[in-house]
Design a protein around this motif. Structure first.
Motif, short mmCIF file in Angstrom:
data_model
loop_
_atom_site.label_atom_id
_atom_site.label_comp_id
_atom_site.label_asym_id
_atom_site.label_seq_id
_atom_site.Cartn_x
_atom_site.Cartn_y
_atom_site.Cartn_z
N HIS A 6 0.66 -1.14 0.05
CA HIS A 6 0.02 0.14 0.04
C HIS A 6 0.87 1.29 -0.06
O HIS A 6 0.28 2.39 0.29
N MET A 7 2.25 1.11 -0.24
CA MET A 7 2.88 2.37 -0.22
C MET A 7 3.78 2.51 -1.62
O MET A 7 3.59 1.47 -2.54
N LEU A 8 4.45 3.50 -1.54
CA LEU A 8 5.17 3.87 -2.87
C LEU A 8 6.79 4.11 -2.08
O LEU A 8 6.90 4.75 -1.27
N THR A 9 7.57 3.49 -2.84
CA THR A 9 9.16 3.73 -2.61
C THR A 9 9.53 4.34 -3.87
O THR A 9 9.40 4.31 -4.91
N LEU A 10 10.29 5.51 -3.19
CA LEU A 10 10.91 6.64 -4.21
C LEU A 10 12.54 6.31 -4.17
O LEU A 10 12.93 6.06 -3.12
N ILE A 11 13.11 6.13 -5.08
CA ILE A 11 14.37 5.92 -5.23
C ILE A 11 15.35 7.00 -5.85
O ILE A 11 15.18 7.41 -6.91
N ASN A 12 16.38 7.50 -5.21
CA ASN A 12 17.15 8.38 -5.76
C ASN A 12 18.30 7.78 -6.17
O ASN A 12 19.16 7.28 -5.45
N THR A 13 18.58 7.73 -7.48
CA THR A 13 19.65 7.06 -8.25
C THR A 13 20.97 7.90 -8.33
O THR A 13 21.92 7.30 -8.94
N ASN A 14 20.76 9.28 -8.20
CA ASN A 14 21.92 10.25 -8.58
C ASN A 14 23.03 10.03 -7.53
O ASN A 14 23.05 10.68 -6.53
N ILE A 40 24.13 15.95 -4.94
CA ILE A 40 23.07 16.87 -5.19
C ILE A 40 21.58 16.61 -4.53
O ILE A 40 21.25 15.45 -4.84
N ALA A 41 20.93 17.24 -3.70
CA ALA A 41 19.97 16.83 -3.06
C ALA A 41 18.82 16.52 -3.80
O ALA A 41 18.51 17.37 -4.79
N PRO A 42 18.27 15.65 -3.76
CA PRO A 42 16.93 15.45 -4.55
C PRO A 42 15.68 15.99 -4.36
O PRO A 42 14.68 15.33 -3.85
N ILE A 43 15.72 17.30 -4.39
CA ILE A 43 14.61 18.07 -4.12
C ILE A 43 13.27 17.51 -4.59
O ILE A 43 12.20 17.75 -4.02
N ALA A 44 13.33 17.33 -5.89
CA ALA A 44 12.13 16.77 -6.61
C ALA A 44 11.28 15.66 -6.00
O ALA A 44 10.13 15.56 -5.92
N LEU A 45 12.08 14.74 -5.18
CA LEU A 45 11.37 13.80 -4.58
C LEU A 45 10.41 14.15 -3.29
O LEU A 45 9.61 13.73 -2.85
N ASP A 46 11.08 15.28 -2.79
CA ASP A 46 10.30 16.03 -1.71
C ASP A 46 8.99 16.64 -2.11
O ASP A 46 7.89 16.23 -1.63
N TYR A 47 8.98 17.04 -3.24
CA TYR A 47 8.04 17.44 -3.81
C TYR A 47 6.62 16.41 -4.34
O TYR A 47 5.65 16.44 -4.22
N LEU A 48 7.55 15.39 -4.81
CA LEU A 48 6.51 14.16 -5.48
C LEU A 48 6.06 13.54 -4.05
O LEU A 48 4.79 13.13 -4.03
N VAL A 97 11.56 5.58 -9.72
CA VAL A 97 13.08 5.72 -9.84
C VAL A 97 13.46 7.15 -10.52
O VAL A 97 12.88 7.39 -11.53
N THR A 98 14.09 8.07 -9.84
CA THR A 98 14.39 9.25 -10.49
C THR A 98 15.49 8.98 -11.26
O THR A 98 16.63 8.26 -10.82
N PHE A 99 15.85 9.67 -12.53
CA PHE A 99 16.81 9.50 -13.32
C PHE A 99 17.13 11.12 -13.75
O PHE A 99 16.45 11.67 -14.56
N ARG A 100 18.06 11.75 -12.93
CA ARG A 100 18.17 13.02 -13.37
C ARG A 100 19.10 13.49 -14.35
O ARG A 100 18.80 14.23 -15.09
N ASN A 101 20.10 12.73 -14.49
CA ASN A 101 21.09 12.96 -15.84
C ASN A 101 21.30 11.86 -16.49
O ASN A 101 21.47 10.48 -16.02
N VAL A 102 21.35 11.72 -17.72
CA VAL A 102 21.70 10.65 -18.89
C VAL A 102 23.19 10.32 -18.71
O VAL A 102 23.75 9.39 -18.96
N ALA A 157 8.64 2.62 -11.92
CA ALA A 157 8.15 3.76 -12.90
C ALA A 157 9.52 4.62 -13.02
O ALA A 157 9.97 4.80 -11.56
N LEU A 158 9.94 5.02 -14.18
CA LEU A 158 10.99 5.97 -14.17
C LEU A 158 10.47 7.36 -14.49
O LEU A 158 9.40 7.36 -14.98
N GLY A 159 11.56 8.43 -13.89
CA GLY A 159 10.94 9.82 -14.34
C GLY A 159 12.23 10.68 -13.96
O GLY A 159 12.94 10.15 -13.66
N GLY A 160 11.89 11.87 -13.94
CA GLY A 160 13.12 12.82 -13.80
C GLY A 160 13.56 13.49 -15.17
O GLY A 160 13.18 13.14 -16.12
N VAL A 161 14.51 14.48 -14.98
CA VAL A 161 14.81 15.18 -16.25
C VAL A 161 15.24 14.27 -17.37
O VAL A 161 15.10 14.56 -18.40
N GLY A 162 16.47 13.57 -16.86
CA GLY A 162 17.06 12.61 -17.71
C GLY A 162 16.25 11.71 -18.46
O GLY A 162 16.63 11.53 -19.41
#
Length: 191
Positions: A6-14, A20-28, A68-73, A104-109
């Motif tokens: 019943h939960m969502l796990t967010l992963i910072n891969t950077n 660099i702090a993953p500020i986007a994950l706080d907003y998500l 899964v956040t993917f900030r840079n390619v 699910a993938l997301g992020g600018v990259g």
């Protein structure tokens, strides 16, 4: 204690340095919490051993969805020109062994090459563009409470058929107005 699905796990891969702090994950997380979704963060940048952190996290949790956040390619440095796409593919392969939850993938990259990266990596879903509205909508769709066709910015392939929805922007003027407590990410550790 093992949590139920019943939960969502967010992963910072950077894991690039300087960190660099993953500020986007706080907003998500704020948007997901506002939608009644329990959220946990797995910050691989702060983990001494990212592979062990993945194993430990999923040994105790069974989320409904993994974001899964993917900030840079790549590292944007001409002499090395290191691509981060192989690392992302490896991470998704690890996740497949650790959890049955869709990825699910997301992020600018991700967003700049969304369809190509999703096909290459083999994740279940991707969100192109802002995720504050899209991630809770995808979570509801995964739980059978909404339709994938209604998820803004969704990129997915099911049985060879693609779903590529136009992205949603947080506001018409382009500025995010999501209230957030900024308490998911350990921001102090990044300074």
């Amino acid at each position: 204690t093992r949590y139920t699905a019943h939960m969502l796990t967010l992963i910072n891969t950077n894991c690039i340095r300087p960190a660099i702090a993953p500020i986007a994950l706080d907003y998500l997380a704020a948007a997901a919490r506002a939608a009644g979704i329990e959220v946990e963060l797995l910050d691989l940048c702060l983990a001494e051993d990212p592979h062990a952190a993945l194993r430990d996290h999923f040994a105790r949790r069974s989320p409904a969805l993994v974001g899964v956040t993917f900030r840079n390619v790549d590292d944007s440095f001409w002499p090395s020109a290191q691509s981060f796409i192989p690392e992302l593919k490896n991470l998704v392969e690890q996740l497949r062994k650790l959890t049955d939850a869709p990825v699910a993938l997301g992020g600018v990259g991700f967003s700049i090459f969304a369809e190509r990266i999703l096909r290459h990596i083999g994740a279940d879903y991707g969100i192109r563009g802002d995720g504050e509205a899209a991630l809770p909508a995808l979570y509801r769709a995964v739980k059978g409470q909404a339709r994938l066709e209604d998820v803004p910015g969704l990129v997915a392939w099911a049985g060879g058929t693609g779903v590529v929805n136009p992205p949603a922007w947080a506001t018409q003027d382009g500025f995010v107005r999501t209230a957030t407590a900024r308490d998911l990410v350990d921001n102090a550790s990044y300074f």
